[in-house]
Scaffold this motif. Sequence first.
Motif, short mmCIF file in Angstrom:
data_model
loop_
_atom_site.label_atom_id
_atom_site.label_comp_id
_atom_site.label_asym_id
_atom_site.label_seq_id
_atom_site.Cartn_x
_atom_site.Cartn_y
_atom_site.Cartn_z
N GLY A 73 0.75 -1.24 0.00
CA GLY A 73 0.00 0.00 0.00
C GLY A 73 0.79 1.29 0.00
N SER B 183 0.66 3.39 -3.15
CA SER B 183 -0.63 4.00 -3.47
C SER B 183 -0.79 5.38 -2.83
N VAL B 184 0.05 5.68 -1.82
CA VAL B 184 -0.03 6.99 -1.16
C VAL B 184 1.26 7.78 -1.37
N GLN C 85 -1.70 6.45 7.83
CA GLN C 85 -2.52 6.23 6.64
C GLN C 85 -3.42 5.01 6.84
N ALA C 86 -2.89 3.96 7.44
CA ALA C 86 -3.71 2.79 7.73
C ALA C 86 -4.79 3.12 8.75
N ASN D 266 -6.07 6.06 9.35
CA ASN D 266 -7.08 6.92 8.73
C ASN D 266 -8.14 6.09 8.03
N TYR D 267 -7.69 5.04 7.34
CA TYR D 267 -8.64 4.17 6.65
C TYR D 267 -9.47 3.34 7.64
N LEU D 268 -8.79 2.72 8.62
CA LEU D 268 -9.51 1.85 9.55
C LEU D 268 -10.52 2.61 10.40
N GLY E 29 -12.68 5.00 7.20
CA GLY E 29 -13.31 4.28 6.11
C GLY E 29 -13.06 4.83 4.73
N VAL E 30 -12.20 5.83 4.61
CA VAL E 30 -11.90 6.44 3.31
C VAL E 30 -10.53 5.96 2.86
N VAL E 31 -10.46 5.49 1.62
CA VAL E 31 -9.18 4.99 1.09
C VAL E 31 -8.29 6.19 0.76
N PRO E 32 -7.12 6.32 1.41
CA PRO E 32 -6.25 7.46 1.10
C PRO E 32 -5.63 7.32 -0.28
#
Length: 417
Positions: free
Chosen positions: A167, A170-171, A230-231, A233-235, A238-241
């Motif tokens: 991942g 991706s960021v 970043q992980a 933030n997603y967990l 719920g928004v994919v960075p």
Amino acid sequence: MTAPAPAMAPPATPMALDGIRIVDASRVLAAPIATQTLGDLGADVIKIERPGTGDDIRRWGPPFLKDSDGNDTTESAYYLGTNRNKRSITLDFTQPEGREILFKLLENADVFVENYKVGDLARHGLAYDQIRERFPRLIYASVTGFGQTGPYAPRPGYDLLAQAMGGIMSVTGDPSGQPTKVGVAIADMMTGMYTTSAILAALRHRDATGRGQQIDAALLDTQVAWLMNQAMNYLVGGVVPGRLGNAHPNVAPYEVFASADGFVIVGCGADRQFHAFLQVAGRPELAEDPRFVDNSARLANIDALRQVMGEIVATRTTDAWVSDLEAVKVPCGPVNTIDRVFADPQVQARGMATSIPGHALNPEGVPAVAYPLKLSETPATYRRPPPILGQHTDEVLTGELGLDAEAVAKLREAKVI
């Protein structure tokens, strides 16, 4: 650039890992970083390499180490960066005689480190479950791409693959460009660091209980672990960075801006810092602008903020911004090229470039990046330059395992060593 300071002599006080012996059957990067770190802290590391070829990264160049006459040797800078404070022996432990030598080494070892694909060592009776009863106190660290379990366990793993699947790519990179890997093999390096700390924890447990254990380290697991905020933030959200270039997902402004003569970092983790920046910039009225009134507003209006900041920062040189903003305690700094890193007075004051004398191909010294942490009682030391292939084979086999010269000669003739 100022010449690196020579490596310091070992301190009179004991090193942190005095008496710890590590048998290192690893190569390339992740696991060798772990064993080099343990060597820096005082462990005796015996590196096992394939006869004739050795660690693959010995040939990963140019650049290569120069000899005393200025000619290229066969030792790559890549190899030199991860193999100091080790002794090298050549040993083919796929042969029965080689396997017996490995067992003799393990009898007096505290840690065995390997990074073979899952199942490779089991074919030779060297998997953890196959030797744990014989060596109950041994800590057995296995470093692979995907770990010892799971559907991907048999696959080979590489840093770039871990960065992609884990991942971080991706960021990383410009939002309008391709996903981008980090500029160093960070998945390998972080796996080495995590493995080091796990080995130290396992040593403490072994000393308390008498029991060794297996450490299962994986590049992919490590990469997922250090997604960090970043992980989370997603967990949590719920928004994919996505990719933000040099911007921060939670703080603004916090990125790179072009100055009048280069680039400068400006990072305002608090509203007070942003207001101080605006005062220095001569634009205090922007603190009352609804778009920039607090961090949440600045994040919501990041494009407008970036445009305004870009116009402001472009009016002064990098050095001017660093001087002016440091005076009001706003985090800032230049974007240094590697040569400027090692010329930086702070980096020099901290001794981050060193030299290790006594290399077999260049006795004058091998440049090295120092161990970064400063321990007041048991500092890291640089006792051995990275060894040439098999440099210590006879020393270990005759001086420590008790083999006579005739036996060593027969092993060499049979290409066991």
